[in-house]
Design a protein around this motif. Structure first.
Motif, PDB file in Angstrom:
ATOM      1  N   SER A  27       0.824  -1.199   0.000  1.00  0.00           N
ATOM      2  CA  SER A  27       0.000   0.000   0.000  1.00  0.00           C
ATOM      3  C   SER A  27       0.863   1.256   0.000  1.00  0.00           C
ATOM      4  O   SER A  27       0.506   2.256  -0.612  1.00  0.00           O
ATOM      5  N   ARG A  28       1.995   1.208   0.678  1.00  0.00           N
ATOM      6  CA  ARG A  28       2.898   2.360   0.680  1.00  0.00           C
ATOM      7  C   ARG A  28       3.507   2.556  -0.699  1.00  0.00           C
ATOM      8  O   ARG A  28       3.674   3.674  -1.153  1.00  0.00           O
ATOM      9  N   ARG A  29       3.848   1.471  -1.347  1.00  0.00           N
ATOM     10  CA  ARG A  29       4.440   1.555  -2.680  1.00  0.00           C
ATOM     11  C   ARG A  29       3.430   2.152  -3.658  1.00  0.00           C
ATOM     12  O   ARG A  29       3.770   3.005  -4.473  1.00  0.00           O
ATOM     13  N   GLY A  30       2.190   1.722  -3.573  1.00  0.00           N
ATOM     14  CA  GLY A  30       1.140   2.258  -4.441  1.00  0.00           C
ATOM     15  C   GLY A  30       0.908   3.737  -4.200  1.00  0.00           C
ATOM     16  O   GLY A  30       0.748   4.518  -5.145  1.00  0.00           O
ATOM     17  N   ALA A  31       0.906   4.139  -2.943  1.00  0.00           N
ATOM     18  CA  ALA A  31       0.716   5.547  -2.614  1.00  0.00           C
ATOM     19  C   ALA A  31       1.895   6.382  -3.095  1.00  0.00           C
ATOM     20  O   ALA A  31       1.714   7.497  -3.599  1.00  0.00           O
ATOM     21  N   LEU A  32       3.096   5.850  -2.978  1.00  0.00           N
ATOM     22  CA  LEU A  32       4.285   6.561  -3.442  1.00  0.00           C
ATOM     23  C   LEU A  32       4.274   6.711  -4.960  1.00  0.00           C
ATOM     24  O   LEU A  32       4.585   7.789  -5.483  1.00  0.00           O
ATOM     25  N   ILE A  33       3.899   5.677  -5.664  1.00  0.00           N
ATOM     26  CA  ILE A  33       3.799   5.745  -7.118  1.00  0.00           C
ATOM     27  C   ILE A  33       2.742   6.760  -7.521  1.00  0.00           C
ATOM     28  O   ILE A  33       2.941   7.560  -8.434  1.00  0.00           O
ATOM     29  N   GLY A  34       1.625   6.772  -6.831  1.00  0.00           N
ATOM     30  CA  GLY A  34       0.574   7.749  -7.106  1.00  0.00           C
ATOM     31  C   GLY A  34       1.039   9.167  -6.867  1.00  0.00           C
ATOM     32  O   GLY A  34       0.728  10.083  -7.637  1.00  0.00           O
ATOM     33  N   LEU A  35       1.810   9.375  -5.811  1.00  0.00           N
ATOM     34  CA  LEU A  35       2.347  10.694  -5.504  1.00  0.00           C
ATOM     35  C   LEU A  35       3.328  11.154  -6.586  1.00  0.00           C
ATOM     36  O   LEU A  35       3.297  12.307  -7.013  1.00  0.00           O
ATOM     37  N   VAL A  36       4.181  10.246  -7.042  1.00  0.00           N
ATOM     38  CA  VAL A  36       5.139  10.585  -8.096  1.00  0.00           C
ATOM     39  C   VAL A  36       4.403  10.917  -9.398  1.00  0.00           C
ATOM     40  O   VAL A  36       4.736  11.892 -10.076  1.00  0.00           O
ATOM     41  N   VAL A  37       3.406  10.144  -9.734  1.00  0.00           N
ATOM     42  CA  VAL A  37       2.625  10.401 -10.950  1.00  0.00           C
ATOM     43  C   VAL A  37       1.925  11.756 -10.850  1.00  0.00           C
ATOM     44  O   VAL A  37       1.929  12.540 -11.806  1.00  0.00           O
ATOM     45  N   ALA A  38       1.359  12.069  -9.699  1.00  0.00           N
ATOM     46  CA  ALA A  38       0.692  13.356  -9.513  1.00  0.00           C
ATOM     47  C   ALA A  38       1.682  14.512  -9.616  1.00  0.00           C
ATOM     48  O   ALA A  38       1.380  15.545 -10.220  1.00  0.00           O
ATOM     49  N   ALA A  39       2.872  14.348  -9.058  1.00  0.00           N
ATOM     50  CA  ALA A  39       3.893  15.396  -9.129  1.00  0.00           C
ATOM     51  C   ALA A  39       4.355  15.609 -10.564  1.00  0.00           C
ATOM     52  O   ALA A  39       4.535  16.753 -10.999  1.00  0.00           O
ATOM     53  N   VAL A  40       4.532  14.539 -11.316  1.00  0.00           N
ATOM     54  CA  VAL A  40       4.931  14.660 -12.719  1.00  0.00           C
ATOM     55  C   VAL A  40       3.830  15.348 -13.523  1.00  0.00           C
ATOM     56  O   VAL A  40       4.106  16.228 -14.350  1.00  0.00           O
ATOM     57  N   MET A  41       2.594  14.988 -13.286  1.00  0.00           N
ATOM     58  CA  MET A  41       1.476  15.618 -13.986  1.00  0.00           C
ATOM     59  C   MET A  41       1.382  17.104 -13.653  1.00  0.00           C
ATOM     60  O   MET A  41       1.104  17.931 -14.530  1.00  0.00           O
ATOM     61  N   LEU A  42       1.633  17.472 -12.410  1.00  0.00           N
ATOM     62  CA  LEU A  42       1.627  18.871 -12.012  1.00  0.00           C
ATOM     63  C   LEU A  42       2.739  19.635 -12.711  1.00  0.00           C
ATOM     64  O   LEU A  42       2.515  20.733 -13.230  1.00  0.00           O
ATOM     65  N   ALA A  43       3.928  19.056 -12.760  1.00  0.00           N
ATOM     66  CA  ALA A  43       5.059  19.710 -13.414  1.00  0.00           C
ATOM     67  C   ALA A  43       4.790  19.898 -14.907  1.00  0.00           C
ATOM     68  O   ALA A  43       5.046  20.970 -15.463  1.00  0.00           O
ATOM     69  N   VAL A  44       4.266  18.894 -15.560  1.00  0.00           N
ATOM     70  CA  VAL A  44       3.951  18.994 -16.984  1.00  0.00           C
ATOM     71  C   VAL A  44       2.851  20.031 -17.203  1.00  0.00           C
ATOM     72  O   VAL A  44       2.912  20.822 -18.154  1.00  0.00           O
TER      73      VAL A  44
END
Length: 58
Positions: free
Chosen positions: A9-26
Motif C-alpha cells: 500500500s505504501r508503494r502504491g501511494a508513493l507511485i501515485g504521488l510521483v505520478v501526480a507530481a509529474v502531472m503537475l510539473a507537466v
C-alpha cells in the motif's frame, strides 16, 4: 488469518504521488508555454514587426 503487508500500500501511494507530481510539473510547463505563445501571437496580430523578447542585462 494472515495480516496484509503494508509495503504494497505504501508503494502504491508513493507511485501515485510521483505520478501526480509529474502531472503537475507537466501542467505548469504547458501553461507557461501556452501563455508565452499567446503573448507572442497577440503581439504579431497587433501588427508589430518586432515581437522578440528582450532579456535585461545581468
Amino acid at each position: 488469518m494472515s495480516e496484509p503487508e503494508d509495503g504494497g500500500s505504501r508503494r502504491g501511494a508513493l507511485i501515485g504521488l510521483v505520478v501526480a507530481a509529474v502531472m503537475l510539473a507537466v501542467g505548469l510547463w504547458l501553461a507557461h508555454s501556452l501563455t508565452a505563445a499567446s503573448k507572442m501571437q497577440d503581439c504579431v496580430m497587433s501588427g508589430r514587426s518586432n515581437c522578440n523578447v528582450i532579456e535585461p542585462a545581468r
